[in-house]
Design a protein around this motif. Structure first.
Motif, PDB file in Angstrom:
ATOM      1  N   GLU A  48       0.828  -1.204   0.000  1.00  0.00           N
ATOM      2  CA  GLU A  48       0.000   0.000   0.000  1.00  0.00           C
ATOM      3  C   GLU A  48       0.868   1.262   0.000  1.00  0.00           C
ATOM      4  N   ARG A  49       1.901   1.242   0.795  1.00  0.00           N
ATOM      5  CA  ARG A  49       2.798   2.396   0.890  1.00  0.00           C
ATOM      6  C   ARG A  49       3.473   2.677  -0.454  1.00  0.00           C
ATOM      7  N   LEU A  50       3.954   1.609  -1.103  1.00  0.00           N
ATOM      8  CA  LEU A  50       4.672   1.783  -2.371  1.00  0.00           C
ATOM      9  C   LEU A  50       3.744   2.160  -3.517  1.00  0.00           C
ATOM     10  N   GLN A  51       2.523   1.646  -3.497  1.00  0.00           N
ATOM     11  CA  GLN A  51       1.568   1.976  -4.553  1.00  0.00           C
ATOM     12  C   GLN A  51       1.238   3.463  -4.575  1.00  0.00           C
ATOM     13  N   ALA A  52       1.371   4.116  -3.430  1.00  0.00           N
ATOM     14  CA  ALA A  52       1.056   5.535  -3.339  1.00  0.00           C
ATOM     15  C   ALA A  52       2.209   6.427  -3.778  1.00  0.00           C
ATOM     16  N   MET A  53       3.336   5.832  -4.181  1.00  0.00           N
ATOM     17  CA  MET A  53       4.515   6.603  -4.587  1.00  0.00           C
ATOM     18  C   MET A  53       4.687   6.574  -6.100  1.00  0.00           C
ATOM     19  N   PRO A  54       5.244   7.643  -6.661  1.00  0.00           N
ATOM     20  CA  PRO A  54       5.577   7.620  -8.089  1.00  0.00           C
ATOM     21  C   PRO A  54       6.865   6.831  -8.313  1.00  0.00           C
ATOM     22  N   ALA A  55       7.042   6.339  -9.523  1.00  0.00           N
ATOM     23  CA  ALA A  55       8.311   5.694  -9.870  1.00  0.00           C
ATOM     24  C   ALA A  55       9.416   6.759  -9.876  1.00  0.00           C
ATOM     25  N   LEU A  56      10.611   6.365  -9.467  1.00  0.00           N
ATOM     26  CA  LEU A  56      11.734   7.298  -9.420  1.00  0.00           C
ATOM     27  C   LEU A  56      12.148   7.698 -10.838  1.00  0.00           C
ATOM     28  N   GLN A  57      12.422   8.988 -10.995  1.00  0.00           N
ATOM     29  CA  GLN A  57      12.811   9.528 -12.296  1.00  0.00           C
ATOM     30  C   GLN A  57      14.261  10.011 -12.246  1.00  0.00           C
ATOM     31  N   VAL A  58      14.909  10.033 -13.410  1.00  0.00           N
ATOM     32  CA  VAL A  58      16.300  10.486 -13.456  1.00  0.00           C
ATOM     33  C   VAL A  58      16.402  12.002 -13.631  1.00  0.00           C
ATOM     34  N   GLN A  60      16.538  15.698 -12.890  1.00  0.00           N
ATOM     35  CA  GLN A  60      16.850  16.515 -11.719  1.00  0.00           C
ATOM     36  C   GLN A  60      17.133  15.661 -10.481  1.00  0.00           C
ATOM     37  N   CYS A  61      17.649  14.475 -10.703  1.00  0.00           N
ATOM     38  CA  CYS A  61      17.938  13.574  -9.591  1.00  0.00           C
ATOM     39  C   CYS A  61      19.206  12.784  -9.946  1.00  0.00           C
ATOM     40  N   CYS A  62      20.103  12.609  -9.102  1.00  0.00           N
ATOM     41  CA  CYS A  62      20.028  12.875  -7.680  1.00  0.00           C
ATOM     42  C   CYS A  62      21.428  13.290  -7.220  1.00  0.00           C
ATOM     43  N   VAL A  63      21.512  13.983  -6.113  1.00  0.00           N
ATOM     44  CA  VAL A  63      22.818  14.359  -5.585  1.00  0.00           C
ATOM     45  C   VAL A  63      23.546  13.107  -5.097  1.00  0.00           C
ATOM     46  N   SER A  64      24.846  13.222  -4.921  1.00  0.00           N
ATOM     47  CA  SER A  64      25.649  12.053  -4.540  1.00  0.00           C
ATOM     48  C   SER A  64      25.387  11.641  -3.095  1.00  0.00           C
ATOM     49  N   LEU A  65      25.653  10.361  -2.845  1.00  0.00           N
ATOM     50  CA  LEU A  65      25.486   9.846  -1.490  1.00  0.00           C
ATOM     51  C   LEU A  65      26.468  10.518  -0.531  1.00  0.00           C
ATOM     52  N   HIS A  66      27.644  10.839  -1.018  1.00  0.00           N
ATOM     53  CA  HIS A  66      28.639  11.525  -0.185  1.00  0.00           C
ATOM     54  C   HIS A  66      28.077  12.846   0.334  1.00  0.00           C
ATOM     55  N   GLN A  67      27.420  13.604  -0.538  1.00  0.00           N
ATOM     56  CA  GLN A  67      26.836  14.876  -0.129  1.00  0.00           C
ATOM     57  C   GLN A  67      25.719  14.667   0.885  1.00  0.00           C
ATOM     58  N   VAL A  68      24.942  13.629   0.693  1.00  0.00           N
ATOM     59  CA  VAL A  68      23.831  13.332   1.613  1.00  0.00           C
ATOM     60  C   VAL A  68      24.362  13.000   3.003  1.00  0.00           C
ATOM     61  N   LEU A  69      25.395  12.185   3.072  1.00  0.00           N
ATOM     62  CA  LEU A  69      25.934  11.731   4.355  1.00  0.00           C
ATOM     63  C   LEU A  69      26.596  12.845   5.161  1.00  0.00           C
ATOM     64  N   THR A  70      26.914  13.963   4.519  1.00  0.00           N
ATOM     65  CA  THR A  70      27.513  15.075   5.273  1.00  0.00           C
ATOM     66  C   THR A  70      26.549  15.663   6.288  1.00  0.00           C
ATOM     67  N   HIS A  71      25.261  15.388   6.130  1.00  0.00           N
ATOM     68  CA  HIS A  71      24.266  15.909   7.079  1.00  0.00           C
ATOM     69  C   HIS A  71      24.219  15.083   8.368  1.00  0.00           C
ATOM     70  N   SER A  72      24.816  13.912   8.362  1.00  0.00           N
ATOM     71  CA  SER A  72      24.811  13.060   9.556  1.00  0.00           C
ATOM     72  C   SER A  72      26.004  13.403  10.442  1.00  0.00           C
ATOM     73  N   GLN A 317      22.452   6.457 -12.158  1.00  0.00           N
ATOM     74  CA  GLN A 317      22.893   5.266 -12.890  1.00  0.00           C
ATOM     75  C   GLN A 317      22.080   4.039 -12.486  1.00  0.00           C
ATOM     76  N   ALA A 318      21.779   3.925 -11.195  1.00  0.00           N
ATOM     77  CA  ALA A 318      20.991   2.786 -10.705  1.00  0.00           C
ATOM     78  C   ALA A 318      19.606   2.783 -11.332  1.00  0.00           C
ATOM     79  N   PHE A 327      12.461  -2.744 -14.980  1.00  0.00           N
ATOM     80  CA  PHE A 327      11.976  -2.649 -13.594  1.00  0.00           C
ATOM     81  C   PHE A 327      11.856  -1.177 -13.219  1.00  0.00           C
ATOM     82  N   ARG A 328      10.633  -0.739 -12.896  1.00  0.00           N
ATOM     83  CA  ARG A 328      10.374   0.642 -12.524  1.00  0.00           C
ATOM     84  C   ARG A 328      10.370   0.750 -10.998  1.00  0.00           C
ATOM     85  N   ALA A 329      11.455   1.261 -10.482  1.00  0.00           N
ATOM     86  CA  ALA A 329      11.633   1.302  -9.021  1.00  0.00           C
ATOM     87  C   ALA A 329      10.924   2.499  -8.400  1.00  0.00           C
ATOM     88  N   ASN A 330      10.244   2.250  -7.297  1.00  0.00           N
ATOM     89  CA  ASN A 330       9.642   3.334  -6.497  1.00  0.00           C
ATOM     90  C   ASN A 330      10.533   3.709  -5.323  1.00  0.00           C
TER      91      ASN A 330
END
Length: 508
Positions: A48-58, A60-72, A317-318, A327-330
């Motif tokens: 149910e949770r996943l059905q309510a989400m759009p498939a991920l699009q490329v 304007q996405c996405c910043v690097s994981l390194h940049q994300v982890l700097t917030h931790s 890339q993923a 495979f359309r990933a949400n």
């Protein structure tokens, strides 16, 4: 009066007076149990949770994981990294070492602002897929009658939004992630007042871990069990298996309610006792079904955290790799198994794919091999693996339930790998090769609890569950028998109580 006669007299008295109150409680349990066959306690399932989400699009996405982890404040301790959607926009969701969540905009890399009313309304409209739907913000609540689940603890306080959709859905949103974590349509809420909420006596519960509520249920269930045992003994003693009473019947009772209470009680004694007793066992009184020995070590099974070790493949890339594989990933999650990083993708139907690096190339795979899982499983326990088996069909300890059931949101894919460890408490684990998850673990004490609660209370052996409507029909018939016994007991108990009160009043 000899000892045997005194014991019988005491049994009659215990049944008579405990039954005055117990019959009302058991009548409510039988009615609510029937309702629970068809309408469960509110929960948000993964699909149910996943059905309510759009498939991920490329785009304007996405910043690097390194940049994300700097917030931790401690990137090496980050336990969970997920690329998901909030308000139909891509966000990274991080769960840090202490369990708190961080939300990072996947387009800008900025930390998401604190949750507020407008964000809650926007998330709610996105969940029901209607940007123009009327939504009413009701404020925040730490816990109410529909949100006792401990899985919600890290999301509290919860934001409530009432939708004016066809189902009049009440939504609960996480204060930490902004995502919907519970949906409760009005019909489900109304039926629950005579279903799970009533059955589990949730009117006495006000927090996820509530010892007062636990002991109320334990004591009342024990009280009901005692009533069932003494009633069964009294019924057998008064029934003439050879010969008949002067009335020509095998029961001595001529009055209508007593007559039928005796007959119905003997007819349904076994099932009534097992249901009340198994309800008592569901509360795990005094921790009798707690795991006794070493618990599987999930951290050792993973080997490290995704904050330390993760694929160098970026999210864009993923998504391209998955799209090329059809495979359309949400959602995409960064994970580690036995020190080996990988990505776990889920689509709207909660189907999964893995992205694994093999020989310097990234591969989209459906599952881990049994050999890879077995190698990782050696780290779960200090004890050696005794044996393993690939399950292609559900068995007694690994099986799926319909959504209405208490465990209806649990993921139980097939095939699965069952591993048994050679240690005193006989620990078993079930591994999901499609995700790498430890789906369940149990030792001998916990498996005993499975029989004394789940089997006796829910008739949930796979062969029984496969019976579908036949199982439901039999359970309803038996519940109606228990209800009839309870209703006759209420009438008898009320008459007895009225006589006693009258005598007590005259004496004073």
């Amino acid at each position: 009066m000899n000892l045997s006669a005194r014991a019988k007299r005491l049994t009659y008295l215990i049944h008579r007076w405990t039954g005055v109150a117990a019959c009302v409680l058991m009548a409510l349990w039988f009615v609510s149990g029937i309702v629970m066959l068809f309408i469960g306690y509110p929960k948000l399932t993964p699909w149910e949770r996943l059905q309510a989400m759009p498939a991920l699009q490329v785009q304007q996405c996405c910043v690097s994981l390194h940049q994300v982890l700097t917030h931790s404040i401690a990137p090496d301790k980050v336990q969970e990294i997920v690329l998901t959607s909030v308000r139909n926009q891509p966000y990274y969701r991080l769960r840090e070492g202490k369990g708190n969540y961080l939300l990072v905009d996947a387009r800008s890399g900025a930390l998401a602002p604190a949750m507020n009313e407008q964000m809650a309304l926007s998330s709610a409209r996105a969940f029901v897929a209607d940007a123009d739907a009327n939504a009413h913000y009701l404020g925040t609540v730490h816990e109410d009658r529909w949100t006792h689940a401990r899985s919600l603890d890290q999301h509290r306080p919860l934001h409530q939004v009432q939708m004016d959709d066809a189902d009049h859905t009440l939504l609960y949103l996480s204060d930490r992630t902004g995502q919907v974590v519970m949906d409760a349509p009005r019909a489900q809420r109304m039926w629950n007042y005579v279903g799970a909420w009533l059955h589990w006596l949730y009117m006495f519960r006000d927090k996820p871990v509530d010892p007062v509520w636990s002991w109320i249920v334990i004591v009342l269930s024990a009280f009901g069990t005692l009533t069932a045992i003494t009633g069964t003994l009294a019924g057998i003693w008064r029934w003439r298996f050879r010969g008949r009473y002067k009335s020509g019947a095998r029961t001595p009772y001529r009055e209508t309610y007593l007559h039928w209470h005796h007959i119905i009680g003997l007819s349904f004694a076994a099932i009534i006792f097992t249901w009340i007793f198994s309800g008592l066992m569901s509360m795990n009184p005094l921790g009798i079904f707690d795991a006794r020995g070493e618990k599987p070590n999930s951290a050792a099974y993973r080997g490290t955290t995704p904050g330390i070790t993760h694929l160098s493949l970026d999210a864009t890339q993923a998504i391209h790799l998955l799209n090329d594989a059809g495979f359309r990933a949400n959602e995409i999650e960064w994970r580690v198994l036995h020190g080996r990083p990988y990505l776990l993708a889920r689509n709207a139907a909660n189907a999964t794919r893995l992205i694994i690096e093999d020989g310097g190339r990234y591969q989209v795979r459906e599952r881990w091999s049994d050999a890879e899982l077995l190698q990782a499983a050696t780290q779960l326990m200090h004890a050696p693996i005794r044996d393993h088996q690939v399950l292609t069909h559900y068995d007694t300890y690994y099986y799926g339930r319909q959504q209405e059931a208490m465990m209806g949101a649990a993921e139980r894919r097939l095939p699965a790998l069952r591993i048994r460890f050679d240690e005193p408490h006989q620990t078993w684990v079930h591994l999901d090769p499609f995700t790498g998850d430890v789906e369940s673990s149990s030792d001998q004490a916990q498996r005993t609890g499975r029989w004394l609660f789940s089997f006796l209370h829910s008739w949930d052996l796979p062969v029984m569950l496969q019976a579908g409507a036949w199982r439901d029909a039999i359970l309803i018939l038996l519940s109606l028998g228990g209800l009839a016994l309870s209703l006759t007991g209420i009438v008898i108990g009320w008459r007895r109580l009225r006589v006693w009160l009258g005598q007590h009043h005259r004496a004073h």
